[in-house]
Design a protein around this motif. Structure first.
Motif, PDB file in Angstrom:
ATOM      1  N   ASP A   2       0.707  -1.163   0.067  1.00  0.00           N
ATOM      2  CA  ASP A   2      -0.027  -0.012  -0.018  1.00  0.00           C
ATOM      3  C   ASP A   2       0.858   1.077  -0.024  1.00  0.00           C
ATOM      4  O   ASP A   2       0.323   2.182  -0.579  1.00  0.00           O
ATOM      5  CB  ASP A   2      -0.717   0.058   1.223  1.00  0.00           C
ATOM      6  N   THR A   5       2.075   1.940  -3.553  1.00  0.00           N
ATOM      7  CA  THR A   5       1.056   2.162  -4.210  1.00  0.00           C
ATOM      8  C   THR A   5       0.678   3.872  -4.061  1.00  0.00           C
ATOM      9  O   THR A   5       0.751   4.712  -5.040  1.00  0.00           O
ATOM     10  CB  THR A   5      -0.264   1.356  -4.166  1.00  0.00           C
ATOM     11  N   GLU A   9       1.362   7.088  -6.394  1.00  0.00           N
ATOM     12  CA  GLU A   9       0.453   8.207  -6.907  1.00  0.00           C
ATOM     13  C   GLU A   9       0.797   9.507  -6.488  1.00  0.00           C
ATOM     14  O   GLU A   9       0.536  10.566  -7.254  1.00  0.00           O
ATOM     15  CB  GLU A   9      -1.043   7.702  -5.976  1.00  0.00           C
TER      16      GLU A   9
END
Length: 85
Positions: A2, A5, A9
């Motif tokens: 996570d 990720t 982003e």
């Protein structure tokens, strides 16, 4: 993962923001953006794992530890060639 990720982003957002700003400034200067000449990652901030000793100290602490949020940041500097409109 996570965190990876979220970091990706943040990087995508930093790139988009840099391109939008460069486009705005070029337009205001009466020129057009050419090819990207350079991309430098200027600021990446992500949480670091706590050391085991610090975690043990917090676990044994009488002071309650509040849950919170984690902030992940990314910054980028982009250099563009400029062309006539």
């Amino acid at each position: 993962n996570d965190r990876q990720t979220l970091l990706h982003e943040a990087r995508r957002s930093a790139l988009a923001d840099a391109q939008a700003k460069a486009s705005f400034y070029a337009d205001q200067a009466g020129v057009a953006l050419g090819q990207v000449v350079e991309i430098l990652e200027t600021g990446v901030s992500q949480p670091r794992p706590m050391r085991a000793e610090a975690m043990m100290m917090k676990a044994n602490s009488a002071v309650p530890i509040a849950t919170g949020s984690i902030e992940i940041q990314a910054g980028v500097t982009m250099r563009f060639a400029l062309t006539d409109k």
